[in-house]
Design a protein around this motif. Structure first.
Motif, PDB file in Angstrom:
ATOM      1  N   CYS A 387       0.830  -1.201   0.000  1.00  0.00           N
ATOM      2  CA  CYS A 387       0.000   0.000   0.000  1.00  0.00           C
ATOM      3  C   CYS A 387       0.867   1.254   0.000  1.00  0.00           C
ATOM      4  CB  CYS A 387      -0.939  -0.005   1.203  1.00  0.00           C
ATOM      5  SG  CYS A 387      -1.966   1.475   1.375  1.00  0.00           S
ATOM      6  N   ILE A 388       1.910   1.263   0.810  1.00  0.00           N
ATOM      7  CA  ILE A 388       2.774   2.443   0.903  1.00  0.00           C
ATOM      8  C   ILE A 388       3.501   2.692  -0.414  1.00  0.00           C
ATOM      9  CG2 ILE A 388       4.882   3.308   2.012  1.00  0.00           C
ATOM     10  CD1 ILE A 388       3.908   2.141   4.615  1.00  0.00           C
ATOM     11  N   MET A 389       3.870   1.622  -1.134  1.00  0.00           N
ATOM     12  CA  MET A 389       4.575   1.793  -2.400  1.00  0.00           C
ATOM     13  C   MET A 389       3.695   2.441  -3.455  1.00  0.00           C
ATOM     14  SD  MET A 389       7.642   0.967  -1.963  1.00  0.00           S
ATOM     15  CE  MET A 389       8.139   1.040  -3.680  1.00  0.00           C
ATOM     16  N   LYS A 390       2.389   2.357  -3.313  1.00  0.00           N
ATOM     17  CA  LYS A 390       1.474   3.002  -4.260  1.00  0.00           C
ATOM     18  C   LYS A 390       1.358   4.505  -4.006  1.00  0.00           C
ATOM     19  CE  LYS A 390      -1.363  -1.149  -4.866  1.00  0.00           C
ATOM     20  NZ  LYS A 390      -2.721  -1.748  -4.702  1.00  0.00           N
ATOM     21  N   CYS A 391       1.832   4.963  -2.871  1.00  0.00           N
ATOM     22  CA  CYS A 391       1.735   6.388  -2.534  1.00  0.00           C
ATOM     23  C   CYS A 391       2.924   7.117  -3.168  1.00  0.00           C
ATOM     24  CB  CYS A 391       1.724   6.587  -1.025  1.00  0.00           C
ATOM     25  SG  CYS A 391       0.322   5.810  -0.184  1.00  0.00           S
ATOM     26  N   LYS A 392       2.747   7.597  -4.366  1.00  0.00           N
ATOM     27  CA  LYS A 392       3.810   8.322  -5.055  1.00  0.00           C
ATOM     28  C   LYS A 392       3.932   9.746  -4.509  1.00  0.00           C
ATOM     29  CE  LYS A 392       4.418   4.820  -7.810  1.00  0.00           C
ATOM     30  NZ  LYS A 392       5.623   3.980  -7.733  1.00  0.00           N
ATOM     31  N   ASP A 393       4.973  10.413  -4.953  1.00  0.00           N
ATOM     32  CA  ASP A 393       5.210  11.784  -4.523  1.00  0.00           C
ATOM     33  C   ASP A 393       4.136  12.712  -5.083  1.00  0.00           C
ATOM     34  OD1 ASP A 393       6.431  13.817  -3.222  1.00  0.00           O
ATOM     35  OD2 ASP A 393       8.338  13.672  -4.271  1.00  0.00           O
ATOM     36  N   ASP A 394       3.906  13.852  -4.399  1.00  0.00           N
ATOM     37  CA  ASP A 394       2.898  14.812  -4.849  1.00  0.00           C
ATOM     38  C   ASP A 394       3.403  15.539  -6.094  1.00  0.00           C
ATOM     39  OD1 ASP A 394       2.236  13.981  -2.359  1.00  0.00           O
ATOM     40  OD2 ASP A 394       2.225  15.954  -1.418  1.00  0.00           O
ATOM     41  N   CYS A 395       2.483  15.773  -7.049  1.00  0.00           N
ATOM     42  CA  CYS A 395       2.855  16.544  -8.236  1.00  0.00           C
ATOM     43  C   CYS A 395       2.986  18.035  -7.923  1.00  0.00           C
ATOM     44  CB  CYS A 395       1.814  16.345  -9.343  1.00  0.00           C
ATOM     45  SG  CYS A 395       1.954  14.751 -10.175  1.00  0.00           S
ATOM     46  N   ALA A 396       2.323  18.493  -6.889  1.00  0.00           N
ATOM     47  CA  ALA A 396       2.432  19.898  -6.469  1.00  0.00           C
ATOM     48  C   ALA A 396       2.614  19.925  -4.959  1.00  0.00           C
ATOM     49  CB  ALA A 396       1.193  20.680  -6.886  1.00  0.00           C
ATOM     50  N   LYS A 397       3.786  20.373  -4.523  1.00  0.00           N
ATOM     51  CA  LYS A 397       4.096  20.405  -3.100  1.00  0.00           C
ATOM     52  C   LYS A 397       4.411  21.839  -2.675  1.00  0.00           C
ATOM     53  CE  LYS A 397       7.498  17.472  -3.295  1.00  0.00           C
ATOM     54  NZ  LYS A 397       8.578  16.547  -2.853  1.00  0.00           N
TER      55      LYS A 397
END
Length: 495
Positions: A387-397
């Motif tokens: 599940c955690i691996m599916k959490c990619k980085d935000d496109c806008a941070k």
């Protein structure tokens, strides 16, 4: 008699005409047969004639390297030019493969933009009273967990004792608190007394809370916390503030009144944890915030930096959580951090029916104990890792940078009574630096037109070929292949 002669003559003429026509048709058929036999009996074209045809076609090519090799009569010079051409082809092939290998890794470069927007997004604030449990409420709810303070304790902590019959929590009371659910905690938790000033622009913004946070990494201690300007569990967009004039005033002023006479733990310091963060996330000030003491004014100057990433297949491989949030009817995590906490909550609730110690995703469960987590650490990691691996980085941070300055409230007091009252307060002034926002914007290092230009440069340097010459060379190869294919079909038909 005359009529008979005429009829006879006409019959004779028609018979002779038919005879001539049959003879002519027979002659044509015989000629065709001889021609076909001659074609089958004719020997196939010699290979040297095919090579001569190919050479003549190559001489017409606009590629100077190929034309020079074909036109050169001296074999030694022809071999030398061929070797040079092969070396150049090898160099071009190596450089082209190297370039495309790097190109299909989809690298990015960063542009730095300085923006001056008219509206600035407000950060979120989270604060917690260090004295999370109200002693009177706790001893009233759980009398068996409290005892009457003795003289030794009161002499050591005189401010802790109100009278000779002051109730003190037992050692087992701390374990009781650590096992509380949110509903149980709200019955005994301390309420933060907060007054808001300079809030004319945010009259409709209300506090969220209280919610329970752990005070340490091992899960011991509880605090009742509140958040302000956060939207991680709502359908709202972040709040904004209009760009101010030359004179910068605080966008908000908060005043906290903490009671010194109702501490739960003897000798505990009165104070408050405060953190500033993105409005899209929840936070634990005990982990990421600062500790504020009574009798001081804290001025927090906030500046912002933004980073815009690119989605897959680029190397940043970000995920647009805002679009996903809108497609899910404005529900679910809106940042990578909250996505991680959601995965942790799902895993720990599955195994222990509790939340991770520093879990921040909204819930009504109790907080897990550290040793409880360690009993099934490997199973938790194996279950939550996909599940955690599916959490990619935000496109806008958005990164919030804060500078904290503090001073004593007594510097502004004008009387003893005013000093005595304000020495128990914590004042916070929030200043948002909206003069400019630095944005780090990732973009593809190579666009299609740039990749085309690079390959064109390689071809020009190594082979000296332009696009027109390349088109002409392709046409030349097509003519040679068509000639060879046609001759091969003729030979097959003869057989």
């Amino acid at each position: 008699m005359y009529l008979f002669y005429i009829n006879y003559t006409q019959d004779w003429i028609s018979k002779n005409a038919r005879t001539d026509e049959l003879q002519a048709r027979t002659a044509r058929l015989n000629l065709k047969k001889r021609l076909v036999m001659d074609e089958h009996l004719r020997p196939p074209e010699e290979p040297w004639r095919q090579r001569r045809s190919s050479v003549s076609i190559l001489k017409e090519s606009s590629l100077t390297a190929v034309t020079n090799i074909v036109s050169t009569e001296d074999n030694s010079r022809k071999i030398f030019k061929t070797i040079v051409l092969l070396i150049c082809l090898t160099g071009f092939t190596y450089q082209a493969i190297t370039f495309f290998t790097y190109y299909f890794e989809y690298p990015t470069i960063v542009d730095i933009d300085i923006e001056k927007p008219m509206l600035t997004e407000m950060p979120g604030f989270t604060f917690c009273n260090n004295n999370g449990i109200n002693k009177k409420f706790f001893c009233s709810e759980y009398p068996e967990e409290c005892y009457v303070a003795d003289e030794l304790l009161c002499s050591k902590y005189p401010s802790y004792c109100e009278a000779n019959k002051t109730l003190v929590p037992r050692i087992s009371a701390y374990d009781k608190i650590d096992e509380m659910s949110k509903e149980e905690f709200l019955k005994v938790g301390n309420v933060v007394e907060l007054s808001l000033q300079n809030m004319t622009a945010f009259k409709n913004v209300s506090l969220k809370g209280p919610f329970v946070r752990a005070k340490s990494y091992n899960g011991r201690g509880r605090m009742g916390c509140y958040s302000w300007f956060t939207v991680y569990d709502t359908l709202d967009e972040p709040f904004t503030v209009r760009r101010s004039s030359v004179i910068h005033m605080p966008v908000a002023t908060l005043t906290f009144n903490l009671h010194h006479d109702d501490l739960f733990i003897p000798g505990q310091k009165t104070g408050m944890y405060f953190s500033l963060h993105s409005p899209h996330v929840a936070d634990n000030p005990a982990d990421n915030g600062i500790f504020m003491k009574p009798g001081k004014i804290y001025r927090i100057y906030v500046s912002m930096e933004k980073e815009i990433l690119l989605p897959y297949p680029y190397e940043t491989a970000c995920l647009n959580y805002t679009d996903i949030w809108k497609k899910r009817n404005r529900t679910g995590p809106r940042t990578q951090e909250m996505c991680h906490h959601k995965c942790m909550l799902e895993t720990t609730s599955k195994f222990f029916n509790c939340s991770a110690i520093f879990g921040l995703y909204p819930h009504n469960l109790r907080i897990c104990d550290f040793y409880e987590i360690m009993t099934k650490h490997d199973e938790l990691v194996a279950d939550g890792y996909p599940c955690i691996m599916k959490c990619k980085d935000d496109c806008a941070k958005t990164k919030y940078i804060q500078v904290v300055k503090e001073r004593f409230i007594s510097e502004l007091s004008r009387s003893d009574s005013e000093y005595e009252y304000e020495s128990k307060l914590i004042k916070i002034e929030i200043y948002v630096d909206d003069s400019e926002i630095v944005t780090f914007r990732h973009r593809p290092q190579y666009l299609y037109i740039e990749a085309f230009s690079c390959i064109g440069g390689f071809i020009g340097i190594w082979l000296g070929i332009s696009l027109i010459q390349l088109t002409d060379f392709i046409e030349t190869l097509f003519r040679i292949l068509r000639y060879s294919y046609t001759k091969e079909n003729i030979v097959k038909n003869r057989r």
